[in-house]
Scaffold this motif. Structure first.
Motif, PDB file in Angstrom:
ATOM      1  N   THR A   5       0.829  -1.208   0.000  1.00 34.02           N
ATOM      2  CA  THR A   5       0.000   0.000   0.000  1.00 34.02           C
ATOM      3  C   THR A   5       0.863   1.259   0.000  1.00 34.02           C
ATOM      4  N   ALA A   6       1.965   1.229   0.756  1.00 38.33           N
ATOM      5  CA  ALA A   6       2.862   2.392   0.824  1.00 38.33           C
ATOM      6  C   ALA A   6       3.461   2.699  -0.545  1.00 38.33           C
ATOM      7  N   PHE A   7       3.898   1.660  -1.267  1.00 40.37           N
ATOM      8  CA  PHE A   7       4.454   1.876  -2.606  1.00 40.37           C
ATOM      9  C   PHE A   7       3.387   2.398  -3.567  1.00 40.37           C
ATOM     10  N   LEU A   8       2.209   1.799  -3.519  1.00 39.29           N
ATOM     11  CA  LEU A   8       1.148   2.201  -4.439  1.00 39.29           C
ATOM     12  C   LEU A   8       0.637   3.611  -4.153  1.00 39.29           C
ATOM     13  N   ALA A   9       0.854   4.093  -2.925  1.00 34.50           N
ATOM     14  CA  ALA A   9       0.382   5.425  -2.549  1.00 34.50           C
ATOM     15  C   ALA A   9       1.314   6.533  -3.033  1.00 34.50           C
ATOM     16  N   LEU A  10       2.506   6.198  -3.499  1.00 34.10           N
ATOM     17  CA  LEU A  10       3.431   7.229  -3.987  1.00 34.10           C
ATOM     18  C   LEU A  10       2.806   7.932  -5.188  1.00 34.10           C
ATOM     19  N   ASP A  11       2.631   9.240  -5.041  1.00 29.43           N
ATOM     20  CA  ASP A  11       1.892  10.035  -6.018  1.00 29.43           C
ATOM     21  C   ASP A  11       2.805  11.104  -6.622  1.00 29.43           C
ATOM     22  N   PRO A  12       3.067  11.046  -7.928  1.00 31.37           N
ATOM     23  CA  PRO A  12       3.963  12.036  -8.552  1.00 31.37           C
ATOM     24  C   PRO A  12       3.439  13.469  -8.477  1.00 31.37           C
ATOM     25  N   ALA A  13       2.156  13.628  -8.147  1.00 34.07           N
ATOM     26  CA  ALA A  13       1.592  14.977  -8.023  1.00 34.07           C
ATOM     27  C   ALA A  13       2.013  15.645  -6.712  1.00 34.07           C
ATOM     28  N   ARG A  14       2.528  14.851  -5.776  1.00 35.00           N
ATOM     29  CA  ARG A  14       3.007  15.390  -4.505  1.00 35.00           C
ATOM     30  C   ARG A  14       4.524  15.553  -4.581  1.00 35.00           C
ATOM     31  N   PRO A  15       5.048  16.754  -4.388  1.00 30.67           N
ATOM     32  CA  PRO A  15       6.485  17.010  -4.551  1.00 30.67           C
ATOM     33  C   PRO A  15       7.383  16.046  -3.772  1.00 30.67           C
ATOM     34  N   GLU A  16       7.001  15.749  -2.523  1.00 29.95           N
ATOM     35  CA  GLU A  16       7.851  14.861  -1.719  1.00 29.95           C
ATOM     36  C   GLU A  16       7.850  13.437  -2.261  1.00 29.95           C
ATOM     37  N   HIS A  17       6.745  13.016  -2.872  1.00 33.45           N
ATOM     38  CA  HIS A  17       6.674  11.694  -3.490  1.00 33.45           C
ATOM     39  C   HIS A  17       7.376  11.688  -4.845  1.00 33.45           C
ATOM     40  N   LYS A  18       7.236  12.782  -5.573  1.00 36.35           N
ATOM     41  CA  LYS A  18       7.858  12.883  -6.891  1.00 36.35           C
ATOM     42  C   LYS A  18       9.364  12.713  -6.798  1.00 36.35           C
ATOM     43  N   ALA A  19       9.969  13.270  -5.760  1.00 36.86           N
ATOM     44  CA  ALA A  19      11.420  13.160  -5.573  1.00 36.86           C
ATOM     45  C   ALA A  19      11.827  11.704  -5.363  1.00 36.86           C
ATOM     46  N   ILE A  20      11.028  10.976  -4.602  1.00 39.19           N
ATOM     47  CA  ILE A  20      11.309   9.551  -4.368  1.00 39.19           C
ATOM     48  C   ILE A  20      11.181   8.767  -5.665  1.00 39.19           C
ATOM     49  N   LEU A  21      10.095   9.003  -6.383  1.00 38.43           N
ATOM     50  CA  LEU A  21       9.853   8.295  -7.639  1.00 38.43           C
ATOM     51  C   LEU A  21      10.943   8.590  -8.667  1.00 38.43           C
ATOM     52  N   GLU A  22      11.388   9.830  -8.723  1.00 33.12           N
ATOM     53  CA  GLU A  22      12.424  10.183  -9.689  1.00 33.12           C
ATOM     54  C   GLU A  22      13.727   9.448  -9.392  1.00 33.12           C
ATOM     55  N   LEU A  23      14.076   9.325  -8.115  1.00 33.23           N
ATOM     56  CA  LEU A  23      15.282   8.585  -7.758  1.00 33.23           C
ATOM     57  C   LEU A  23      15.151   7.114  -8.128  1.00 33.23           C
ATOM     58  N   GLN A  24      13.932   6.590  -8.054  1.00 34.37           N
ATOM     59  CA  GLN A  24      13.683   5.200  -8.429  1.00 34.37           C
ATOM     60  C   GLN A  24      13.455   5.046  -9.936  1.00 34.37           C
ATOM     61  N   ARG A  25      13.492   6.179 -10.654  1.00 38.42           N
ATOM     62  CA  ARG A  25      13.223   6.201 -12.093  1.00 38.42           C
ATOM     63  C   ARG A  25      11.873   5.543 -12.389  1.00 38.42           C
ATOM     64  N   ALA A  26      10.876   5.961 -11.616  1.00 38.27           N
ATOM     65  CA  ALA A  26       9.529   5.402 -11.740  1.00 38.27           C
ATOM     66  C   ALA A  26       8.503   6.521 -11.903  1.00 38.27           C
ATOM     67  N   THR A  27       7.522   6.294 -12.766  1.00 34.39           N
ATOM     68  CA  THR A  27       6.391   7.214 -12.834  1.00 34.39           C
ATOM     69  C   THR A  27       5.411   6.870 -11.722  1.00 34.39           C
ATOM     70  N   ARG A  28       5.286   5.579 -11.449  1.00 33.85           N
ATOM     71  CA  ARG A  28       4.468   5.100 -10.338  1.00 33.85           C
ATOM     72  C   ARG A  28       4.739   3.618 -10.161  1.00 33.85           C
ATOM     73  N   PHE A  29       4.280   3.057  -9.026  1.00 33.84           N
ATOM     74  CA  PHE A  29       4.396   1.624  -8.784  1.00 33.84           C
ATOM     75  C   PHE A  29       3.037   0.968  -9.013  1.00 33.84           C
ATOM     76  N   VAL A  30       3.061  -0.261  -9.514  1.00 35.25           N
ATOM     77  CA  VAL A  30       1.843  -1.024  -9.774  1.00 35.25           C
ATOM     78  C   VAL A  30       1.995  -2.414  -9.152  1.00 35.25           C
ATOM     79  N   PRO A  31       0.889  -3.083  -8.828  1.00 36.99           N
ATOM     80  CA  PRO A  31       0.978  -4.437  -8.273  1.00 36.99           C
ATOM     81  C   PRO A  31       1.615  -5.392  -9.285  1.00 36.99           C
ATOM     82  N   THR A  32       2.273  -6.417  -8.790  1.00 28.84           N
ATOM     83  CA  THR A  32       2.828  -7.423  -9.689  1.00 28.84           C
ATOM     84  C   THR A  32       2.535  -8.812  -9.138  1.00 28.84           C
TER      85      THR A  32
END
Length: 281
Positions: A235-262
């Motif tokens: 749930t924590a990974f799926l909640a990362l939202d690129p529209a939120r600056p603090e989340h966007k920074a995390i996603l950018e470091l992970q080179r991810a637009t968002r996380f999805v279930p696998t």
């Protein structure tokens, strides 16, 4: 006898659902980049997970890909960033659960590269040249590029004059740039990141082709981790939202637009490729 069985079942249940006694969630990752880069990428994510889960999160570096698989399946770490092949290796032991992957990992590719001044302009030109893969256990730096080369009738051990293993994606670029090998292959995401950071000299290294897409990296937990905690991590990974600056920074470091279930079934193609290549028994 019945009482003994009940007590024994209780012991196993406690072990299966326990986090480490010190209450720390231990996280590791395959060393596909330098240790300092892995630490840099993980720090903000680890802080985020700690806040979401209400517990300390600790990054545990390892020396090689095999060590990640061993640590996760031996319950020495709780959560691991795996490549597709290392996930398959861990999954065949039946002790892991894949949680999420970057959306980009549903259609991942690798880049074939060569020296800029070489006469190598396409994959077919690689025959008779020296060539570098990354780690033997790398999905995007070895297994899938090897698989696709063989589909084109290029068996590395006979088609290339010499085959080497650099150990990491950025090292492969360095080998080609220095002329240690004529060509190589690496993770497309790392190639893009190195270029964006100005760490690739276009006068020395060029792209000559790409693989077809395949599933790759994911975040996987040990199966004995509490189901409720597994759910909270997902749930924590799926909640990362690129529209939120603090989340966007995390996603950018992970080179991810968002996380999805696998799910494990996504990696059936990689398992088949590994068995065909003789890399998985």
């Amino acid at each position: 006898m019945m009482k003994a069985r009940i007590l024994l079942a209780g012991v196993f249940a406690s072990a299966a659902f326990a986090v480490h006694a010190d209450g720390v969630l231990r996280v590791t990752a395959i060393p596909d980049e330098s240790p300092t880069e892995l630490q840099r990428k993980f720090a903000p994510l680890g802080e985020y997970l700690s806040g979401q889960l209400g517990m300390k999160v600790e990054f545990v570096p390892v020396t090689d890909y095999a060590a990640v698989v061993s640590a996760l399946t031996a319950d020495q770490v709780d959560l691991a960033w795996l490549g597709g092949f290392t996930f398959v290796q861990a999954n065949t032991r039946g002790k892991v659960v894949p949680l999420v992957q970057r959306e980009e990992d549903t259609r991942f590719t690798s880049r074939y590269i060569a020296g800029t001044n070489s006469q190598i302009n396409k994959v077919a030109d690689l025959k008779g040249k020296t060539f570098a893969f990354g780690s033997v256990s790398s999905t995007s730096g070895h297994l899938m590029p090897r698989y696709f080369l063989q589909k084109q009738g290029i068996k590395p051990e006979t088609a290339f004059r010499q085959v080497g293993y650099s150990g990491a994606h950025d090292a492969t670029v360095a080998w080609v740039a220095s002329g240690k090998v004529d060509a190589g292959v690496l993770n497309a995401s790392v190639w893009d990141k190195l270029n964006e950071a100005g760490k690739v000299d276009p006068a020395k290294v060029k792209v000559i082709g790409s693989t077809p897409p395949f599933y790759d990296y994911n975040w996987t937990v040990r199966a004995s981790l509490q189901p409720a905690l597994q759910k909270r991590i997902r749930t924590a990974f799926l909640a990362l939202d690129p529209a939120r600056p603090e989340h966007k920074a995390i996603l950018e470091l992970q080179r991810a637009t968002r996380f999805v279930p696998t799910k494990a079934a996504n990696y059936a193609g990689i398992e088949a490729a590994a068995r065909e290549a003789g890399l998985l028994k």
